[in-house]
Design a protein around this motif. Structure first.
Motif, PDB file in Angstrom:
ATOM      1  N   GLU A 263       0.725  -1.150   0.012  1.00 25.70           N
ATOM      2  CA  GLU A 263       0.036  -0.128  -0.081  1.00 25.70           C
ATOM      3  C   GLU A 263       0.718   1.303  -0.161  1.00 25.70           C
ATOM      4  OE1 GLU A 263      -1.151  -2.867   1.934  1.00 25.70           O
ATOM      5  OE2 GLU A 263      -2.274  -2.952   0.128  1.00 25.70           O
ATOM      6  N   GLY A 264       2.320   1.044  -0.021  1.00 29.58           N
ATOM      7  CA  GLY A 264       3.142   2.144  -0.048  1.00 29.58           C
ATOM      8  C   GLY A 264       3.338   2.870   1.399  1.00 29.58           C
ATOM      9  N   LYS A 265       2.860   1.995   2.539  1.00 31.98           N
ATOM     10  CA  LYS A 265       3.206   2.475   3.868  1.00 31.98           C
ATOM     11  C   LYS A 265       4.603   2.115   4.163  1.00 31.98           C
ATOM     12  CE  LYS A 265       1.703   1.268   8.647  1.00 31.98           C
ATOM     13  NZ  LYS A 265       1.059   0.628   9.348  1.00 31.98           N
ATOM     14  N   VAL A 266       5.339   2.917   4.844  1.00 30.33           N
ATOM     15  CA  VAL A 266       6.615   2.702   5.304  1.00 30.33           C
ATOM     16  C   VAL A 266       6.546   2.093   6.461  1.00 30.33           C
ATOM     17  CG1 VAL A 266       8.936   3.813   6.121  1.00 30.33           C
ATOM     18  CG2 VAL A 266       7.382   4.884   4.299  1.00 30.33           C
ATOM     19  N   LEU A 267       7.450   0.859   6.373  1.00 24.27           N
ATOM     20  CA  LEU A 267       7.464  -0.152   7.677  1.00 24.27           C
ATOM     21  C   LEU A 267       9.142   0.223   8.426  1.00 24.27           C
ATOM     22  CD1 LEU A 267       6.392  -3.440   5.923  1.00 24.27           C
ATOM     23  CD2 LEU A 267       5.016  -2.020   7.240  1.00 24.27           C
ATOM     24  N   ARG A 268       9.979   0.146   7.568  1.00 28.22           N
ATOM     25  CA  ARG A 268      11.441   0.617   8.082  1.00 28.22           C
ATOM     26  C   ARG A 268      12.129   1.593   7.379  1.00 28.22           C
ATOM     27  NH1 ARG A 268      10.337  -2.176  12.161  1.00 28.22           N
ATOM     28  NH2 ARG A 268      11.074  -4.210  12.647  1.00 28.22           N
ATOM     29  N   ARG A 269      12.710   2.520   7.842  1.00 28.06           N
ATOM     30  CA  ARG A 269      13.551   3.541   7.171  1.00 28.06           C
ATOM     31  C   ARG A 269      15.062   3.600   8.046  1.00 28.06           C
ATOM     32  NH1 ARG A 269      13.591   8.053   9.719  1.00 28.06           N
ATOM     33  NH2 ARG A 269      11.758   8.458  11.018  1.00 28.06           N
ATOM     34  N   LEU A 270      15.953   3.993   7.466  1.00 23.96           N
ATOM     35  CA  LEU A 270      17.105   4.500   7.968  1.00 23.96           C
ATOM     36  C   LEU A 270      16.929   5.729   8.940  1.00 23.96           C
ATOM     37  CD1 LEU A 270      20.271   4.147   5.518  1.00 23.96           C
ATOM     38  CD2 LEU A 270      19.493   2.556   7.655  1.00 23.96           C
ATOM     39  N   SER A 271      17.449   5.975  10.121  1.00 25.08           N
ATOM     40  CA  SER A 271      17.225   6.885  11.012  1.00 25.08           C
ATOM     41  C   SER A 271      17.776   8.038  10.199  1.00 25.08           C
ATOM     42  CB  SER A 271      17.844   6.833  12.223  1.00 25.08           C
ATOM     43  OG  SER A 271      19.132   6.523  12.374  1.00 25.08           O
TER      44      SER A 271
END
Length: 87
Positions: free
Chosen positions: A10-18
């Motif tokens: 759905e394009g929802k961010v689950l993880r990203r670099l801080s």
């Protein structure tokens, strides 16, 4: 510099670099979802028995590697500098 975003379909961010801002991570997730859908449809049109897995896009300053998997989409963004030939 490398950055990485993991998102769902759905394009929802689950993880990203801080080090990446929320808005930038969401932009990469949304656009990558659209690119993955287009590539998936194109691969299926060319050969219905084949499966799409990766997209590699190179711009003047960045390289994006988008991996499409069963449960999520992974986007890796790398900065790169073109090789300058020595005369």
């Amino acid at each position: 510099m490398e950055t990485c975003v993991i998102c769902d379909y759905e394009g929802k961010v689950l993880r990203r670099l801080s080090s990446m801002a929320d808005a930038q991570a969401q932009l990469y997730a949304t656009k990558s979802k659209a690119l993955a859908k287009i590539a998936l449809d194109a691969a299926r049109d060319m050969d219905p028995s084949d499966q799409f897995r990766n997209i590699r896009i190179k711009t003047k300053t960045k390289e994006l590697i988008i991996t499409y998997d069963r449960d999520f989409i992974v986007v890796v963004v790398q900065q790169w500098t073109p090789f300058e030939q020595i005369s």
